[in-house]
Design a protein around this motif. Structure first.
Motif, short mmCIF file in Angstrom:
data_model
loop_
_atom_site.label_atom_id
_atom_site.label_comp_id
_atom_site.label_asym_id
_atom_site.label_seq_id
_atom_site.Cartn_x
_atom_site.Cartn_y
_atom_site.Cartn_z
N SER A 101 -32.02 -32.92 -26.37
CA SER A 101 -32.85 -32.31 -25.47
C SER A 101 -32.07 -32.04 -24.10
O SER A 101 -31.27 -32.61 -23.98
CB SER A 101 -34.18 -32.90 -25.40
OG SER A 101 -33.88 -34.22 -24.71
N PHE A 102 -32.85 -31.15 -23.42
CA PHE A 102 -32.18 -30.72 -22.12
C PHE A 102 -32.76 -31.76 -21.09
O PHE A 102 -33.84 -31.86 -21.02
CB PHE A 102 -32.28 -29.29 -21.41
CG PHE A 102 -31.88 -28.99 -20.32
CD1 PHE A 102 -30.24 -28.98 -20.25
CD2 PHE A 102 -32.41 -28.91 -19.15
CE1 PHE A 102 -29.92 -28.69 -19.03
CE2 PHE A 102 -31.98 -28.57 -17.82
CZ PHE A 102 -30.68 -28.41 -17.85
N ARG A 103 -31.91 -32.47 -20.25
CA ARG A 103 -32.33 -32.88 -19.10
C ARG A 103 -31.55 -32.70 -17.85
O ARG A 103 -30.32 -32.25 -17.99
CB ARG A 103 -32.35 -34.59 -19.35
CG ARG A 103 -33.31 -35.20 -20.38
CD ARG A 103 -33.16 -36.74 -20.28
NE ARG A 103 -33.80 -37.08 -21.60
CZ ARG A 103 -34.15 -38.07 -21.91
NH1 ARG A 103 -33.58 -39.45 -21.19
NH2 ARG A 103 -34.89 -38.68 -22.94
N GLU A 104 -31.93 -32.57 -16.74
CA GLU A 104 -31.48 -32.33 -15.39
C GLU A 104 -30.20 -33.20 -15.35
O GLU A 104 -30.05 -34.43 -15.36
CB GLU A 104 -32.18 -32.27 -14.14
CG GLU A 104 -31.81 -31.51 -12.81
CD GLU A 104 -32.03 -30.05 -13.40
OE1 GLU A 104 -31.03 -29.27 -12.89
OE2 GLU A 104 -32.86 -29.70 -13.83
N GLY A 105 -28.97 -32.66 -15.10
CA GLY A 105 -27.77 -33.00 -15.07
C GLY A 105 -26.95 -33.46 -16.31
O GLY A 105 -25.63 -33.87 -16.12
N GLU B 230 -29.48 -16.12 -19.06
CA GLU B 230 -28.97 -15.49 -17.89
C GLU B 230 -29.43 -16.19 -16.58
O GLU B 230 -28.91 -15.86 -15.60
CB GLU B 230 -29.62 -13.96 -18.03
CG GLU B 230 -28.92 -13.09 -19.05
CD GLU B 230 -29.37 -11.75 -18.91
OE1 GLU B 230 -30.39 -11.47 -17.98
OE2 GLU B 230 -28.91 -10.89 -19.79
N ASP B 231 -30.49 -16.77 -16.66
CA ASP B 231 -30.85 -17.97 -15.46
C ASP B 231 -30.48 -19.11 -15.57
O ASP B 231 -30.93 -19.99 -14.81
CB ASP B 231 -32.58 -17.89 -15.93
CG ASP B 231 -32.96 -16.28 -15.43
OD1 ASP B 231 -32.63 -15.70 -14.64
OD2 ASP B 231 -34.12 -16.32 -16.32
N ALA B 232 -29.33 -19.50 -16.56
CA ALA B 232 -28.60 -20.69 -16.50
C ALA B 232 -29.55 -21.75 -16.96
O ALA B 232 -29.49 -23.10 -16.36
CB ALA B 232 -28.05 -21.13 -15.20
N LYS B 233 -30.59 -21.40 -17.79
CA LYS B 233 -31.55 -22.47 -18.46
C LYS B 233 -31.17 -22.43 -19.97
O LYS B 233 -30.59 -21.42 -20.34
CB LYS B 233 -32.78 -22.11 -18.24
CG LYS B 233 -33.37 -22.35 -16.61
CD LYS B 233 -34.71 -21.72 -16.34
CE LYS B 233 -35.12 -22.11 -14.81
NZ LYS B 233 -36.46 -21.69 -14.74
N PRO B 234 -31.34 -23.40 -20.51
CA PRO B 234 -31.07 -23.57 -22.18
C PRO B 234 -31.89 -22.47 -22.58
O PRO B 234 -33.26 -22.35 -22.40
CB PRO B 234 -31.57 -24.86 -22.54
CG PRO B 234 -31.31 -25.64 -21.34
CD PRO B 234 -31.87 -24.84 -20.18
N ASN B 235 -31.35 -21.62 -23.53
CA ASN B 235 -32.29 -20.72 -24.58
C ASN B 235 -32.74 -21.28 -25.56
O ASN B 235 -31.98 -21.70 -26.33
CB ASN B 235 -30.93 -19.54 -24.50
CG ASN B 235 -31.44 -18.26 -25.34
OD1 ASN B 235 -32.82 -18.36 -25.83
ND2 ASN B 235 -30.82 -17.15 -25.21
#
Length: 269
Positions: free
Chosen positions: A97-101, A112-117
């Motif tokens: 999963s995505f976590r900050e860092g 495009e917003d530099a967030k996981p798609n």
């Protein structure tokens, strides 16, 4: 003599393309935890099950067959070791999963917003609290409680444990999900937690059907799992990495995860 020579030339030409194709396939060393994390990965220890290894492992094996140029090899280690080895490129990929860092050690499919798609997530789970009628009714007004009022059994290492401790809950960690469900069934605890939704499809692995235990919708939390690569692997093989992400985005993995969840519903006394 000429016939024999032509025969050997023919055999050579048949074999060489196969060997070249195999040599061109890039080995991708995929690491996952050496503890069972159903339905994603089953079994424990360093052994890689050949039959029913888990839904995520099945999806990756299908990816391996479908995408040219990659040869996936599996290895099991403690989760922190998987992440550490990903950072140093001792392994090439994990599902996380995505976590900050975390993007500092892993390459995610970003928008495009530099967030996981989310389009490229390999798994999409909703987790629900489970409980009987009384618990489900009282939980709706939990903001009125100033003290820890309910007990919940959660498998050790479950990602939501820290979040749940902020609720009016005594969190009792168990050795397995089966043990947590058993405590709920016997009335030792008020609640547990289970995957209740895969993509947009409701699901459950709670094995006891003769009780009034039900999932509390909407899901308490949604979790997206991504196939992520080490920075070095991605930099060396960007086209191959995107081919794998593209395959994941087009493949309907939900039926595989639901099949594993349904298989976990073994008859209980």
């Amino acid at each position: 003599m000429q016939v024999n020579t032509l025969f050997y030339i023919f055999i050579f030409l048949c074999i060489v393309p196969i060997n070249v194709a195999n040599a061109a396939a890039k080995k991708l060393l995929f690491c996952y935890e050496d503890k069972e994390i159903a339905p994603m990965f089953l079994g424990a220890g360093q052994e890689i099950p050949t039959q029913r290894p888990g839904a995520s492992a099945d999806v990756l094996r299908l990816l391996d067959d479908a995408v040219d140029g990659v040869d996936i090899e599996f290895v099991r280690k403690p989760w922190r070791r998987c992440l550490k080895d990903l950072e140093s490129n001792k392994v090439n990929a994990v599902i996380a999963s995505f976590r900050e860092g975390r993007e500092q050690i892993a390459v995610y499919p970003m928008d495009e917003d530099a967030k996981p798609n989310a389009q490229f997530a390999i798994s999409r789970f909703g987790s629900c609290l489970l409980g009987r009628d009384k618990f489900r009714s009282q939980w709706q007004s939990r903001d009125k409680f100033n003290t820890k009022t309910f007990t919940i059994a959660v498998p050790s290492g479950y990602g939501l444990s820290a979040v749940l401790k902020k609720e009016p809950l005594f969190v009792h960690e168990t050795v397995s999900k089966e043990n947590a469900f058993e405590l709920l069934n016997k009335g030792v605890v008020d609640s547990s937690i289970d995957i209740c939704q895969v993509d947009k499809i409701k699901a459950s692995s709670y094995p006891y059907s003769d009780t009034d235990v039900k999932a509390l919708f909407p899901p308490y939390e949604f979790t997206l799992g991504y196939l992520v690569f080490s920075h070095q692997f991605y930099e060396n093989h960007p086209t191959l990495s995107h081919k794998m992400w593209q395959w994941v985005s087009e493949f309907d993995s939900a039926p595989i995860y639901i099949d594993y969840l349904n298989s976990a519903k073994q008859p209980q006394n």
